[in-house]
Write an enzyme that holds these catalytic residues in place. Structure first.
Site, PDB file in Angstrom:
ATOM      1  N   SER A 285      60.352  23.437  14.834  1.00  0.00           N
ATOM      2  CA  SER A 285      59.689  24.139  13.726  1.00  0.00           C
ATOM      3  C   SER A 285      59.719  25.632  13.968  1.00  0.00           C
ATOM      4  O   SER A 285      59.609  26.095  15.109  1.00  0.00           O
ATOM      5  CB  SER A 285      58.229  23.684  13.599  1.00  0.00           C
ATOM      6  OG  SER A 285      57.486  24.107  14.721  1.00  0.00           O
ATOM      7  N   ASP A 286      59.861  26.405  12.897  1.00  0.00           N
ATOM      8  CA  ASP A 286      59.600  27.834  13.017  1.00  0.00           C
ATOM      9  C   ASP A 286      58.127  27.974  13.411  1.00  0.00           C
ATOM     10  O   ASP A 286      57.317  27.076  13.171  1.00  0.00           O
ATOM     11  CB  ASP A 286      59.897  28.555  11.698  1.00  0.00           C
ATOM     12  CG  ASP A 286      60.127  30.051  11.919  1.00  0.00           C
ATOM     13  OD1 ASP A 286      59.779  30.571  13.002  1.00  0.00           O
ATOM     14  OD2 ASP A 286      60.646  30.708  10.998  1.00  0.00           O
ATOM     15  N   TRP A 287      57.792  29.077  14.027  1.00  0.00           N
ATOM     16  CA  TRP A 287      56.452  29.280  14.588  1.00  0.00           C
ATOM     17  C   TRP A 287      55.409  29.291  13.447  1.00  0.00           C
ATOM     18  O   TRP A 287      55.265  30.272  12.735  1.00  0.00           O
ATOM     19  CB  TRP A 287      56.429  30.591  15.374  1.00  0.00           C
ATOM     20  CG  TRP A 287      56.977  30.545  16.770  1.00  0.00           C
ATOM     21  CD1 TRP A 287      56.417  31.166  17.865  1.00  0.00           C
ATOM     22  CD2 TRP A 287      58.144  29.866  17.280  1.00  0.00           C
ATOM     23  NE1 TRP A 287      57.177  30.900  18.994  1.00  0.00           N
ATOM     24  CE2 TRP A 287      58.214  30.117  18.679  1.00  0.00           C
ATOM     25  CE3 TRP A 287      59.122  29.060  16.709  1.00  0.00           C
ATOM     26  CZ2 TRP A 287      59.245  29.601  19.486  1.00  0.00           C
ATOM     27  CZ3 TRP A 287      60.137  28.548  17.515  1.00  0.00           C
ATOM     28  CH2 TRP A 287      60.180  28.821  18.878  1.00  0.00           C
ATOM     29  N   GLY A 289      55.563  26.568  11.209  1.00  0.00           N
ATOM     30  CA  GLY A 289      56.183  25.740  10.169  1.00  0.00           C
ATOM     31  C   GLY A 289      55.651  24.318  10.147  1.00  0.00           C
ATOM     32  O   GLY A 289      55.925  23.562   9.218  1.00  0.00           O
TER      33      GLY A 289
END
Ligand SMILES: *[C@@H]1O[C@H](CO)[C@@H](O)[C@H](O)[C@H]1NC(C)=O
Ligand SMILES: *[C@@H]1O[C@H](CO)[C@@H](O)[C@H](O)[C@H]1NC(C)=O
Ligand SMILES: *[C@@H]1O[C@H](CO)[C@@H](O)[C@H](O)[C@H]1NC(C)=O
Ligand SMILES: *[C@@H]1O[C@H](CO)[C@@H](O)[C@H](O)[C@H]1NC(C)=O
Ligand SMILES: *[C@@H]1O[C@H](CO)[C@@H](O)[C@H](O)[C@H]1NC(C)=O
Ligand SMILES: *[C@@H]1O[C@H](CO)[C@@H](O)[C@H](O)[C@H]1NC(C)=O
Ligand SMILES: *[C@@H]1O[C@H](CO)[C@@H](O)[C@H](O)[C@H]1NC(C)=O
Ligand SMILES: *[C@@H]1O[C@H](CO)[C@@H](O)[C@H](O)[C@H]1NC(C)=O
Ligand SMILES: *[C@@H]1O[C@H](CO)[C@@H](O)[C@H](O)[C@H]1NC(C)=O
Ligand SMILES: *[C@@H]1O[C@H](CO)[C@@H](O)[C@H](O)[C@H]1NC(C)=O
Length: 784
Positions: A285-287, A289
């Site tokens: 995941s993006d930070w 997300g």
């Protein structure tokens, strides 16, 4: 005040939310396909042997969940099984945040070279720096890089387009493939990001960091809504290139897709990525997300980042909750094994963890001593900056324009603008995302800001390089290094035979560009100089298109050079081209419009509603494809760039030349309708087109021959789509053959009804030339 404002916003928008709901009904329901390692059989066997010995707690706590550590992302370790923690670090143009590293040219700059050798060389050098710093997994736009088509560049305003390569899926795909392959060959894993259709910063709303005009957790992240054909032909294309190049990881993005968080979207993760593209690595995941543990675990997310790091700013997902979900059967243990296998397989395939360096830095204290990993990478940085230089105007009347006369025959040269000189503050005052230095244009613009920035070790600004070049026998340099005192700038310009004016535009993660104008009074500066100097040459350090109409037709503006965002060697890249030691050979990797309204309307969804929707109604018509389809004349078209010499194209020809695919390091499982060939891959080469290119001028130079396809009208494709390019370096009188190998995919369109790629029946036109609108030879052909 703030509270009252929130209350008003809430009242105003609560009414609207009920009418939205889920944007499209969901037609599919897939379970996460279990990885088998694909071509990574060694890595998979090693990973399996280890995962078989792990407890549920170890698989969750030590593999799938992030912690605070030395890197921007850090996994747990399993000392019992001798498995170390994995270090994940930004970003696409350098190791960030860290010191004693290089600041490379941005993705967009690299694309502007149209030179595959340089794209690969940048990836090798970046890969070495990440590895030598002890980064296991680099966010290439996730060394936590490369930015692979998310953003692609649907909107010219998107604050992060410069991190990636180009809004053209084909050019972006070539650069993404080479970046992944050559970085991973150095041992570091790449993270292709941001998956998918992450095309605006406005309302991206990571978990815990909402848009400030709403109270926390009221407004959802913007939803990107687009159809299946657009998904395949536009947004998925570059990720398919990254996957078949073997990218170890993919980062899911902040935005929603049809109303579902991208990091929990089973259609795009489980089906498109893991089934159709056959991706064998892990999804990270993006930070911020991740919004829900169960939905993400079932939806296809393998690692939740940054987990509990950053004092829980991004929530508390995976960890204990995932253990409970596995123990009570809501998430199967097989799915948990799959998460761990996907994470460890590419690590074991590409890295020997016994010898791989430990992180030599700590993001929590950048003043600690750390190793210098720069090697001689300044050379490739300089070469990319030089080959990216794109000459878009050159009027040689009365001896003006470029190249400049040899230094000994030029008496005086003005160097004007904040963007020509050094920062008065120095790199350490910029902050870890560069923003403090860049917003007000403190010194020359070498990069955009945000997680895609990196600390430069030094910056060779244009003035420094020019001063050093003219030392012995050159012009007097009259400089003025700020943009607001126009009278003083004009005074220096009026005292000089020729004036170089440097202007810039800024873009950074977190916000979209407010407009497409030059920053910091740049247009007024150019006009003030051109009013008094009849040989005014403009250099642009920009993240994407700017509107230049206020001065572009000015009779005294004799030349314009787009220098993109060149990284630490900026001035050294410029000097050889200014003085004609090298001919410029960059080509625009995007379109310049004459006015903002020439672009597709409303490409940034900015209405402050509770569930913002971005409807991708332009579908396939991104960048030049829009201008072509709508018959809008751009200022400078995609693929455009002048040279100091001239080229002539011969007659384009095409021949059937079957070559089975040898380029897919990991095979995809994309389905397609067969032609009469015996091939079995989307990436088999079916045809080869060739054209002879001759240097008809007086100096050496390089031309980028570009092949555009026009599909049969019944296919309903954009008028021209790039499907090949070949850059040729030629001395005067010399000719070489440009070669374009066409794969099955290059000739296909996505058939939504049959859910497969098909080569349409009917007559294609193949055109070749020096830009998307300077097409010089064409041939027609029926493929199916
Ligand atoms: C997906 O399948 C599961 C199990 O069959 C079912 O419970 C769930 O409602 C389905 N979800 C959707 C969105 O169709
Ligand atoms: C990971 O696993 C071991 C037990 O095998 C434990 O001692 C360690 O602290 C765990 N957690 C992290 C974050 O590494
Ligand atoms: C969004 O929904 C539409 C209509 O159901 C569908 O065609 C499309 O594939 C969906 N897109 C994504 C990214 O899920
Ligand atoms: C399983 O555990 C999760 C997390 O504790 C909980 O939210 C969920 O209700 C449980 N489900 C069942 C079926 O027990
Ligand atoms: C600029 O003006 C000078 C003086 O009139 C003239 O010699 C020179 O040729 C002009 N240069 C250009 C590029 O027009
Ligand atoms: C330059 O950068 C500093 C921070 O280093 C910032 O305070 C300032 O506003 C910036 N702009 C100008 C024009 O000084
Ligand atoms: C563009 O936006 C910047 C930043 O908000 C602003 O300072 C500038 O005046 C705008 N320029 C134009 C031409 O609107
Ligand atoms: C061009 O520059 C000359 C000075 O060399 C100046 O006299 C003239 O007015 C300028 N032209 C315009 C249109 O500003
Ligand atoms: C997006 O499309 C949906 C479905 O057609 C429509 O209801 C909605 O108003 C559109 N939203 C925007 C912001 O254009
Ligand atoms: C591409 O880059 C390489 C490496 O710098 C260089 O040797 C080559 O000449 C370039 N190719 C062309 C056609 O300019």
């Amino acid at each position: 005040m703030a509270f009252a404002f929130f209350a008003v916003v809430l009242l105003a928008y609560c009414n609207l939310v009920s009418s939205h709901g889920s944007f499209y009904p969901r037609a599919d329901n897939f379970t996460s396909p279990f990885a088998n390692g694909g071509s990574w059989s060694d890595g998979f066997a090693q990973a399996k042997a280890l995962v078989d010995q792990m407890t549920i707690e170890e698989k969750v706590v030590n593999i799938t969940t992030g912690y605070t550590g030395k890197c921007v992302g850090f996994t747990g370790e399993v000392p019992r099984l001798n498995l170390r923690a994995l270090c994940l670090q930004d970003g696409p143009l350098g190791v960030r945040p860290a010191r004693r590293v290089s600041q490379f040219p941005a993705g967009v700059t690299t694309a502007a070279t149209w030179n595959r050798t340089l794209m690969a060389a940048r990836a090798v050098a970046l890969g070495q720096e990440f590895r030598d710093k002890g980064v296991c997994l680099a966010s290439l736009s996730d060394w936590l890089g490369p930015v692979t088509g998310g953003p692609l560049g649907r909107s010219p305003y998107m604050g992060r387009n410069w991190e990636g390569f180009s809004p053209d899926s084909y050019l972006n795909g070539v650069a993404s493939y080479l970046s992944v392959k050559h970085s991973q060959e150095q041992g570091v894993l790449t993270c292709a990001k941001h998956y998918i259709a992450y095309e605006q910063e406005t309302f991206r709303n990571p978990y815990g960091l909402p848009d400030p005009s709403f109270p926390p957790f009221v407004q959802s992240p913007v939803s990107s809504n687009f159809d299946d054909r657009t998904a395949h032909e536009v947004y998925l294309w570059p990720f398919a290139e990254a996957v078949r190049a073997g990218t170890g990881t993919v980062m899911c993005s902040y935005n929603e897709l049809n109303g579902t968080h991208s990091c929990a979207d089973d259609h795009t993760l489980n089906y498109l990525l893991k089934t159709e593209l056959g991706f064998q690595g892990s999804v990270i995941s993006d930070w911020g997300g991740t919004w829900d543990t169960e939905a993400s675990a079932l939806g296809g997310l393998d690692i939740s980042m940054p987990g509990t790091a950053f004092d829980g700013l991004f929530g508390d997902f995976y960890g204990d909750e995932l253990i409970a979900l596995v123990k009570n059967g809501s998430v199967s243990e097989a799915r948990l094994d799959d998460m761990a296998l996907r994470t460890l397989t590419p690590i074991f395939q590409y890295q020997d963890l016994d010898t791989y360096p430990e992180p030599s830095f700590d993001v929590r204290d950048l003043t600690l001593p750390t190793n210098n990993v720069r090697g001689d990478h300044y050379k490739v940085i300089r070469d990319i900056g030089e080959e990216a230089l794109t000459l878009v105007k050159n009027n040689r009347k009365s001896g003006g324009g470029l190249p400049l006369p040899k230094p000994s025959s030029l008496g005086s040269l003005a160097v004007i603008g904040e963007d020509a000189g050094p920062s008065p503050y120095g790199a350490t005052s910029c902050g870890d995302a560069g923003n403090a230095c860049l917003i007000e244009n403190n010194g020359t613009m070498t990069s955009g800001g945000g997680s895609g920035w990196a600390y430069p070790p030094y910056t060779i600004d244009p003035l420094a390089a020019i001063n050093s070049f003219v030392r012995a026998d050159g012009p007097d340099i009259n400089s003025h290094l700020e943009n607001w005192d126009l009278a003083s700038a004009a005074l220096q310009a009026s005292r000089s035979e020729t004036a170089l004016v440097f202007i810039s535009a800024y873009a950074a993660e977190g916000t979209d560009r407010f407009n497409l104008s030059a920053y910091s009074n740049g247009d007024a500066l150019v006009k003030a100089v051109a009013a008094v100097n009849n040989n005014t040459i403009v250099v642009l350090h920009i993240p994407g298109p700017v509107i230049v109409e206020e001065w572009i037709e000015h009779e005294n503006v004799t030349a314009v050079l787009v220098a993109h965002l060149p990284g630490q060697e900026s001035g050294n890249s410029l000097v050889p081209v200014l003085w004609g030691e090298k001919s410029p050979s960059g080509k625009l990797p995007y379109t310049f419009a004459k006015k903002e309204s020439d672009w597709p309307p409303n490409t940034i969804s900015s209405d402050p509603v509770i569930a913002p929707q971005a409807n991708f109604t332009e579908k396939l018509l991104i960048d030049y494809k829009w201008f072509d389809a709508k018959n809008i004349t751009p200022r400078w078209e995609f693929g455009f760039g002048l040279s100091y010499t001239t080229f002539k194209f011969g007659t384009l020809s095409i021949a059937k030349t079957f070559k089975a695919d040898t380029t897919s390091i990991q095979p995809t499982a994309e389905s397609f309708a067969k032609l009469s060939d015996s091939g079995s891959s989307m990436y088999d080469i079916l045809y080869t087109a060739t054209v002879q290119v001759t240097n008809t001028g007086k100096v050496q130079g390089a031309e980028v021959a570009q092949l555009y396809l026009s599909f049969p009208a019944s296919a309903d494709e954009p008028p021209f789509v790039l499907r090949g390019f070949d850059k040729l370096d030629l001395v005067p009188g010399e000719h070489k053959t440009a070669t374009f190998e066409l794969t099955r995919k290059d000739l296909s369109v996505w058939d939504v009804a049959h859910q497969r790629w098909e080569v349409p029946q009917g007559t294609f036109t193949l055109s070749v030339g020096a830009s998307s609108r300077d097409l010089q030879s064409a041939v027609t052909h029926k493929f199916a």
